[in-house]
Scaffold this active site. Structure first.
Site, PDB file in Angstrom:
ATOM      1  N   LYS A 165     -18.786 -27.424  20.109  1.00 56.81           N
ATOM      2  CA  LYS A 165     -20.139 -27.122  20.141  1.00 56.81           C
ATOM      3  C   LYS A 165     -20.483 -26.951  18.588  1.00 56.81           C
ATOM      4  O   LYS A 165     -19.961 -25.946  17.787  1.00 56.81           O
ATOM      5  CB  LYS A 165     -20.489 -25.815  20.702  1.00 56.81           C
ATOM      6  CG  LYS A 165     -21.805 -25.288  20.895  1.00 56.81           C
ATOM      7  CD  LYS A 165     -22.084 -23.766  20.873  1.00 56.81           C
ATOM      8  CE  LYS A 165     -22.125 -22.746  19.832  1.00 56.81           C
ATOM      9  NZ  LYS A 165     -22.995 -22.899  18.891  1.00 56.81           N
ATOM     10  N   GLY A 215     -16.589 -20.021  11.031  1.00 55.92           N
ATOM     11  CA  GLY A 215     -17.537 -19.269  11.120  1.00 55.92           C
ATOM     12  C   GLY A 215     -17.622 -17.980  10.582  1.00 55.92           C
ATOM     13  O   GLY A 215     -16.665 -17.813   9.635  1.00 55.92           O
ATOM     14  N   THR A 240     -16.582 -13.998   9.772  1.00 50.66           N
ATOM     15  CA  THR A 240     -15.774 -13.081  10.228  1.00 50.66           C
ATOM     16  C   THR A 240     -15.948 -12.103  11.534  1.00 50.66           C
ATOM     17  O   THR A 240     -15.126 -12.012  12.203  1.00 50.66           O
ATOM     18  CB  THR A 240     -15.226 -12.118   8.964  1.00 50.66           C
ATOM     19  OG1 THR A 240     -14.803 -12.913   7.976  1.00 50.66           O
ATOM     20  CG2 THR A 240     -14.187 -11.274   9.092  1.00 50.66           C
ATOM     21  N   GLU A 276     -10.924 -19.860  11.223  1.00 48.39           N
ATOM     22  CA  GLU A 276     -11.496 -20.083   9.745  1.00 48.39           C
ATOM     23  C   GLU A 276     -12.597 -19.312   9.450  1.00 48.39           C
ATOM     24  O   GLU A 276     -13.634 -19.797  10.068  1.00 48.39           O
ATOM     25  CB  GLU A 276     -11.510 -21.533   9.620  1.00 48.39           C
ATOM     26  CG  GLU A 276     -10.523 -22.346  10.082  1.00 48.39           C
ATOM     27  CD  GLU A 276      -9.240 -22.621   9.075  1.00 48.39           C
ATOM     28  OE1 GLU A 276      -9.389 -22.085   7.754  1.00 48.39           O
ATOM     29  OE2 GLU A 276      -8.284 -22.954   9.514  1.00 48.39           O
TER      30      GLU A 276
HETATM   31  P1  NAI Z   1     -21.858 -17.591  13.225  1.00 52.75           P
HETATM   32  O1  NAI Z   1     -20.431 -17.184  12.919  1.00 52.75           O
HETATM   33  O2  NAI Z   1     -22.770 -16.647  13.967  1.00 52.75           O
HETATM   34  O3  NAI Z   1     -21.881 -19.031  13.535  1.00 52.75           O
HETATM   35  C1  NAI Z   1     -20.783 -19.902  13.469  1.00 52.75           C
HETATM   36  C2  NAI Z   1     -20.758 -20.720  14.838  1.00 52.75           C
HETATM   37  O4  NAI Z   1     -20.328 -19.661  16.118  1.00 52.75           O
HETATM   38  C3  NAI Z   1     -21.945 -21.284  15.444  1.00 52.75           C
HETATM   39  O5  NAI Z   1     -21.878 -22.467  16.012  1.00 52.75           O
HETATM   40  C4  NAI Z   1     -22.546 -20.169  16.483  1.00 52.75           C
HETATM   41  O6  NAI Z   1     -23.448 -20.650  17.652  1.00 52.75           O
HETATM   42  C5  NAI Z   1     -21.048 -19.654  16.922  1.00 52.75           C
HETATM   43  N1  NAI Z   1     -21.315 -18.301  17.597  1.00 52.75           N
HETATM   44  C6  NAI Z   1     -22.016 -17.439  17.424  1.00 52.75           C
HETATM   45  N2  NAI Z   1     -21.740 -16.303  17.903  1.00 52.75           N
HETATM   46  C7  NAI Z   1     -20.806 -16.603  18.907  1.00 52.75           C
HETATM   47  C8  NAI Z   1     -19.888 -15.938  19.641  1.00 52.75           C
HETATM   48  N3  NAI Z   1     -20.201 -14.505  20.116  1.00 52.75           N
HETATM   49  N4  NAI Z   1     -18.955 -16.392  20.302  1.00 52.75           N
HETATM   50  C9  NAI Z   1     -18.833 -17.670  20.268  1.00 52.75           C
HETATM   51  N5  NAI Z   1     -19.460 -18.417  19.243  1.00 52.75           N
HETATM   52  C10 NAI Z   1     -20.547 -17.814  18.730  1.00 52.75           C
HETATM   53  O7  NAI Z   1     -22.498 -17.526  11.614  1.00 52.75           O
HETATM   54  P2  NAI Z   1     -24.049 -17.492  11.272  1.00 52.75           P
HETATM   55  O8  NAI Z   1     -24.484 -16.126  12.038  1.00 52.75           O
HETATM   56  O9  NAI Z   1     -24.674 -18.675  11.158  1.00 52.75           O
HETATM   57  O10 NAI Z   1     -23.939 -17.058   9.833  1.00 52.75           O
HETATM   58  C11 NAI Z   1     -23.732 -15.753   9.359  1.00 52.75           C
HETATM   59  C12 NAI Z   1     -22.976 -15.442   8.265  1.00 52.75           C
HETATM   60  O11 NAI Z   1     -21.426 -15.947   8.430  1.00 52.75           O
HETATM   61  C13 NAI Z   1     -23.169 -16.256   6.886  1.00 52.75           C
HETATM   62  O12 NAI Z   1     -23.993 -15.592   5.947  1.00 52.75           O
HETATM   63  C14 NAI Z   1     -21.849 -16.394   6.283  1.00 52.75           C
HETATM   64  O13 NAI Z   1     -21.361 -15.368   5.532  1.00 52.75           O
HETATM   65  C15 NAI Z   1     -20.775 -16.691   7.571  1.00 52.75           C
HETATM   66  N6  NAI Z   1     -20.598 -17.908   7.914  1.00 52.75           N
HETATM   67  C16 NAI Z   1     -19.335 -18.341   7.443  1.00 52.75           C
HETATM   68  C17 NAI Z   1     -18.840 -19.607   7.673  1.00 52.75           C
HETATM   69  C18 NAI Z   1     -17.736 -20.256   7.067  1.00 52.75           C
HETATM   70  O14 NAI Z   1     -17.502 -21.340   6.935  1.00 52.75           O
HETATM   71  N7  NAI Z   1     -16.619 -19.361   6.724  1.00 52.75           N
HETATM   72  C19 NAI Z   1     -19.731 -20.735   8.461  1.00 52.75           C
HETATM   73  C20 NAI Z   1     -20.806 -19.931   8.846  1.00 52.75           C
HETATM   74  C21 NAI Z   1     -21.273 -18.667   8.676  1.00 52.75           C
END
Ligand code: NAI
Ligand code: MG
Length: 508
Positions: A213, A265, A267, A287
């Site tokens: 996804k 994504g 933490t 990660e």
């Molecule tokens: P997120 O962690 O919510 O999104 C990443 C992925 O997880 C997306 O595909 C999303 O649809 C999915 N996701 C969201 N909630 C989920 C759940 N409960 N169960 C399973 N999958 C889920 O990240 P978001 O909200 O877009 O960004 C927020 C913050 O996260 C950013 O400001 C950044 O600090 C951090 N982030 C860090 C990343 C990294 O590579 N370390 C990548 C993206 C965001």
């Protein structure tokens, strides 16, 4: 004539010596130069107005009957409408992956599996320009980065793991590496195609099937990859690509027939996933975020170091988990480094990501821009001193000026929390021990950078830094043969290299 020349030389020497006394020689980057736009053509990429879910080798309408829009964050224009996978769709995708696993993929000779993975790699190369354009339009990153980094690195990843598929007995001598089954893979929006490659390539090489996804703001290159997978004649169901938001991801995590979750994504979501799979048989790799320390010692080649700092924090608008978002500069060169950094920031071209001159593109979403702006406000409230480059920002779209904060305290939130934007928190230090302590004083542990002329210092620091990757005299270097992953709240498990095979096998 000679008088005038010698007068000019005298004045210049005087200015230089004043600058040297202040230890702040200003770099001249010819920033007055105006570049004519060099726009990449949108028409070289085909984006469909609507995308369905890629399940069992076909694009199928979602059982949920729901769709959502993905936009171009640089213009706020709608690019396409994409299916929103509900629970029934997730069930359907997992069933397709399970059937493909049992009936074809796990029985297929490894050398045959490798051929498919090579084919995907070559097809990404063939369509590289189209991938780069779509990546930039959907996510806002500069076309130069999509073209020169994201797409070639994604292809390299498939090439690399294709090579492992029939050599697992050498990867794990005297053991038999068995696949786990169905892998559920959830990826973020900062490197959409590359993260899909990081996830899919090792899973296929080790004989697993996949439900992947992409993130809701950047689904388009993963869907383009689905088209390639279809064209490559991969047996139906081996790779399923379903789109949706957090709820879709949660349905995948909670699905009883998924054997392994691979997540990149935040933490916060990583913690939710860890709780959700506790007590189950699911394996996981997480990660997550980072707050990397980039450390400049006074014996470092300073111009190179400044270039590395710029790359470390402004590459991909700072939407990088391993971004060098904390800078530590040794006190004796502090003023000099800050001046060089400011000079270099003035030369960064911020704006239309489709322009080949652009260095810093659009922030990925309105929400992320709001988050970054909240942190910038917070940095000012916490008493740090802000400097932003003087560039003008486009009126439409989501943009943020390259920003640095000096006078930052170790306890400030801008020095502790992941901002995920073009914002750098700077501190000074005096001794090696002090900087090691400061660098490790974080909840994260994904990456770090060291700039010094001394090999002994590099070895001393790399052995004491709690970070998965430490770059020395360089930054943000990636290679498929090299493992990547974190400590502490940056997650666990490694991707890339031989280590990247481990999370997808059981050894018997
Ligand atoms: P997120 O962690 O919510 O999104 C990443 C992925 O997880 C997306 O595909 C999303 O649809 C999915 N996701 C969201 N909630 C989920 C759940 N409960 N169960 C399973 N999958 C889920 O990240 P978001 O909200 O877009 O960004 C927020 C913050 O996260 C950013 O400001 C950044 O600090 C951090 N982030 C860090 C990343 C990294 O590579 N370390 C990548 C993206 C965001
Ligand atoms: Mg988008």
């Amino acid at each position: 004539m000679i008088f005038w020349i010698s007068l000019i030389i005298t004045i210049k020497i005087e200015r230089m010596s004043k600058a040297i006394k202040k230890n702040t020689i200003q770099l001249k980057f010819d920033s007055a130069r105006v570049y004519e736009p060099a726009l990449e053509s949108k028409s070289a990429a085909k984006i469909k107005p609507v995308y369905d879910l890629f399940i069992n080798g076909k694009f199928e309408k979602p059982l949920s009957k729901k769709y959502f829009n993905t936009i171009n964050p640089a213009s706020e224009e709608i690019l396409s409408s994409v299916a929103m996978a509900g629970k029934a769709d997730v069930n359907k995708a997992v069933l397709a992956a399970r059937n493909a696993y049992e009936r074809t993929w796990k029985k297929m000779p490894a050398a045959e599996r490798a051929k498919y993975i090579y084919r995907i790699a070559r097809m990404i190369q063939e369509k590289a320009r189209e991938f780069a354009i779509i990546e930039t339009l959907d996510g806002g990153k500069p076309i130069r980065e999509s073209r020169d980094f994201d797409v070639p690195t994604a292809a390299n990843h498939f090439f690399y793991y294709a090579g492992w598929a029939d050599k697992l007995e050498y990867a794990f001598p005297n053991r038999k590496a068995m696949p786990l089954g169905v892998a559920g893979q959830i990826i973020p929006w900062n490197f959409p195609l590359l993260m899909a490659a990081w996830k899919i390539a090792p899973a296929l090489a080790t004989g697993n099937t996949v439900v992947l996804k992409p993130a809701e703001t950047t689904p388009l290159t993963a869907l383009k990859l689905a088209e390639i997978i279809q064209e490559a004649d991969l047996p139906p169901g081996v790779v399923n690509i379903i789109t949706g938001a957090g709820a879709t991801g949660a349905d995948m995590v909670n699905h009883p027939d998924i054997n392994k979750i691979a997540f990149t994504g935040s933490t916060a979501v990583g913690k939710i996933i860890q709780r959700a799979i506790a007590g189950t048989n699911k394996k996981a790799t997480l990660e997550l975020g980072g707050k990397a320390a980039n450390i400049i010692f006074d014996d470092a080649p300073l111009d190179q170091a400044v270039e590395g700092v710029i790359n470390g924090i402004f590459f991909n608008q700072g939407h990088v988990c391993c971004a060098g978002s904390r800078l530590y500069v040794q006190e004796s060169v502090y003023e000099q480094v800050i001046q060089k950094l400011k000079d270099r920031m003035e030369t960064l071209i911020v704006g239309n990501p489709m322009d080949k001159n652009t260095d810093v593109g659009a922030i990925n979403s309105r929400e992320q821009l709001a988050t970054i702006q909240r942190y910038i406000k917070l940095g000012n409230q916490e008493g740090a001193e802000m400097y932003q480059s003087a560039c003008a920002l486009p009126k439409k779209g989501f943009f943020c000026k390259p920003t640095i904060f000096t006078n930052v305290a170790q306890s400030n939130r801008i020095a502790q929390e992941e901002i995920f934007g073009p914002v750098l928190a700077i501190q000074s230090f005096r001794t090696d021990d002090e900087v090691i302590e400061k660098a490790n004083n974080t909840a994260f542990g994904l990456s770090a950078g060291i700039w010094t002329d001394k090999g002994s210092k590099i070895f001393n620091l790399t052995s004491k830094m709690r970070a998965g990757v430490v770059w020395a005299n360089t930054y943000n270097k990636f290679d498929p043969t090299s493992p990547f992953g974190g400590y502490k709240e940056s997650g666990y498990g490694r991707e890339g290299g031989l280590h990247g095979l481990f999370p997808y096998v059981k050894l018997v």
